[in-house]
Write a protein that holds these residues in place. Structure first.
Motif, PDB file in Angstrom:
ATOM      1  N   LEU A   1      -7.499   1.697   6.270  1.00  0.00           N
ATOM      2  CA  LEU A   1      -6.513   0.874   5.580  1.00  0.00           C
ATOM      3  C   LEU A   1      -6.704  -0.602   5.890  1.00  0.00           C
TER       4      LEU A   1
ATOM      5  N   VAL B   1       1.152  -6.320   8.820  1.00  0.00           N
ATOM      6  CA  VAL B   1       2.121  -5.536   8.051  1.00  0.00           C
ATOM      7  C   VAL B   1       3.519  -6.031   8.383  1.00  0.00           C
TER       8      VAL B   1
ATOM      9  N   ALA C   1       1.516   5.523   7.688  1.00  0.00           N
ATOM     10  CA  ALA C   1       2.081   4.200   7.413  1.00  0.00           C
ATOM     11  C   ALA C   1       2.677   3.592   8.680  1.00  0.00           C
TER      12      ALA C   1
ATOM     13  N   ILE D   1       0.864  -1.183   0.000  1.00  0.00           N
ATOM     14  CA  ILE D   1       0.000   0.000   0.000  1.00  0.00           C
ATOM     15  C   ILE D   1       0.898   1.230   0.000  1.00  0.00           C
TER      16      ILE D   1
ATOM     17  N   VAL E   1       7.829  -1.459   6.555  1.00  0.00           N
ATOM     18  CA  VAL E   1       7.347  -0.090   6.364  1.00  0.00           C
ATOM     19  C   VAL E   1       8.470   0.766   5.795  1.00  0.00           C
TER      20      VAL E   1
ATOM     21  N   VAL F   1       3.886  -1.400   3.558  1.00  0.00           N
ATOM     22  CA  VAL F   1       3.205  -0.105   3.434  1.00  0.00           C
ATOM     23  C   VAL F   1       4.260   0.984   3.352  1.00  0.00           C
TER      24      VAL F   1
END
Length: 372
Positions: free
Chosen positions: A176, A219, A209, A121, A222, A199
């Motif tokens: 999200l 997740v 994020a 994302i 990052v 992300v």
């Protein structure tokens, strides 16, 4: 009487500041335009209703795994012709930069039978939108070239999405999560089981994020591109800069004597009342301490919008998870263009790290977070 006037003026200023920091930058759309134009470098577009309060509808775009080429097209007196595009490839040209030229993003045909090695994302900055964020085009195309499926949403209150107000991450992380569920439902069957998730965000989106990584254990990695660490320290200098820069049209300028930390503190309280967010916890600097996956921060050393000091505070808040890379001469976005060769190499290394994430690692991580 003078005291009453000062109190009234300060109250009016704090009201205006609170509204300015929570009102939707896109002016407040009532619906997503189903006929909105889509750049040809994207493979699909969609929308998703997300709960509130307040409710909103997110517009998003998708880049499927496909070959890509990012080229700097210099413009100079010696340049007599613009290089041709690759035949059969889709392309988009970034905004022209004086004395530099522009960046051309080209994408080849997507292979519908190729499973994504990761889902990533990518989040834009404050008051920006996916359709015009050219700094994100070539970044996202590079991720797609590395085999990722890239999802680019307009955050609530931005671009083509709807939203009564914005919350600097408080509601956005829930948005999200819903978007990720939606995407996995659509594409999950086509990908390998337990496809890793990354992300990436720039500025305002970079702060979100990091908050999302703390919110969502699924997740795996990052990247914060000049991320906003905490909105509160930036509010007073930001409002004063606005008042000076737009003084012919800004009534803030004529009440500049009333813009002090007291007015900012009152504005922050009003922001919390409106959004339901606790600003002391609703920021990347607080949330990064709860992140247990690798966080890479790329930061310009001459950034006036989200200064280097904020990135250093993020690193120092969680040195085991956060790696900080500084481009000393770069500003808020220029490193995404001027230093793109280095950024691209780091993106590909980051994707390699994503694809090495194992099911066992993710399961252990989820159990660890759930026990906290």
């Amino acid at each position: 009487m003078l005291a009453a006037l000062v109190t009234l003026s300060t109250g009016c200023v704090s009201d205006a500041i609170a509204v300015a920091f929570t009102n939707p930058p896109n002016g407040g759309r009532e619906s997503v335009d189903p006929d909105r134009p889509t750049l040809e470098i994207y493979d699909a577009a969609g929308e998703l209703h997300v709960p509130g309060p307040p409710e909103a509808t997110l517009a998003y775009w998708v880049m499927e795994p496909a070959p890509a080429k990012v080229s700097l097209i210099p413009q100079s007196p010696e340049a007599t012709a613009t290089p041709p595009r690759n035949p059969g490839w889709r392309s988009a040209d970034a905004k022209y930069r004086e004395d530099q030229g522009f960046v051309r993003t080209q994408r080849g045909p997507a292979d519908v039978n190729q499973p994504a090695v990761a889902t990533v994302i990518v989040l834009h900055g404050w008051a920006s939108k996916v359709r015009s964020s050219d700094t994100l085009w070539h970044l996202s195309a590079t991720l797609a070239d590395a085999g990722c499926r890239v999802i680019l949403p307009d955050l609530r209150g931005h671009g083509d999405s709807t939203g009564e107000y914005v919350t600097s991450g408080y509601r956005e992380v829930e948005d999200l999560s819903a978007l990720l569920d939606h995407v996995q439902q659509i594409y999950g069957q086509a990908d390998a089981p337990n496809t890793p998730i990354g992300v990436i965000g720039h500025s305002y989106g970079g702060g979100i994020a990091i908050q999302f990584a703390a919110h969502a254990p699924r997740v795996d990695r990052v990247i914060g591109l000049a991320p906003l660490a905490d909105i509160r320290p930036a509010m007073l200098p930001g409002v004063r800069m606005f008042a000076q820069r737009f003084r012919p049209i800004s009534w803030f300028f004529y009440l500049n004597w009333a813009i002090d930390q007291k007015a900012i503190t009152e504005a922050q309280q009003k922001m919390e009342e409106r959004t339901g967010a606790d600003l002391a916890k609703n920021n990347a600097l607080y949330r990064v301490q709860k992140v247990h996956v690798p966080v890479l921060i790329l930061q310009g050393g001459q950034d006036d919008a989200t200064p280097l000091a904020g990135a250093e505070r993020l690193r120092d808040a969680n040195p085991e998870a956060v790696e900080l890379v500084v481009y000393p001469e770069a500003g808020h976005t220029s490193f995404l263009r001027d230093d793109f060769d280095d950024v691209e190499a780091r993106l590909r290394t980051w994707v390699d790290g994503l694809t090495e994430t194992s099911t066992a690692d993710r399961s252990a991580q989820t159990k660890s977070v759930s026990r906290r």
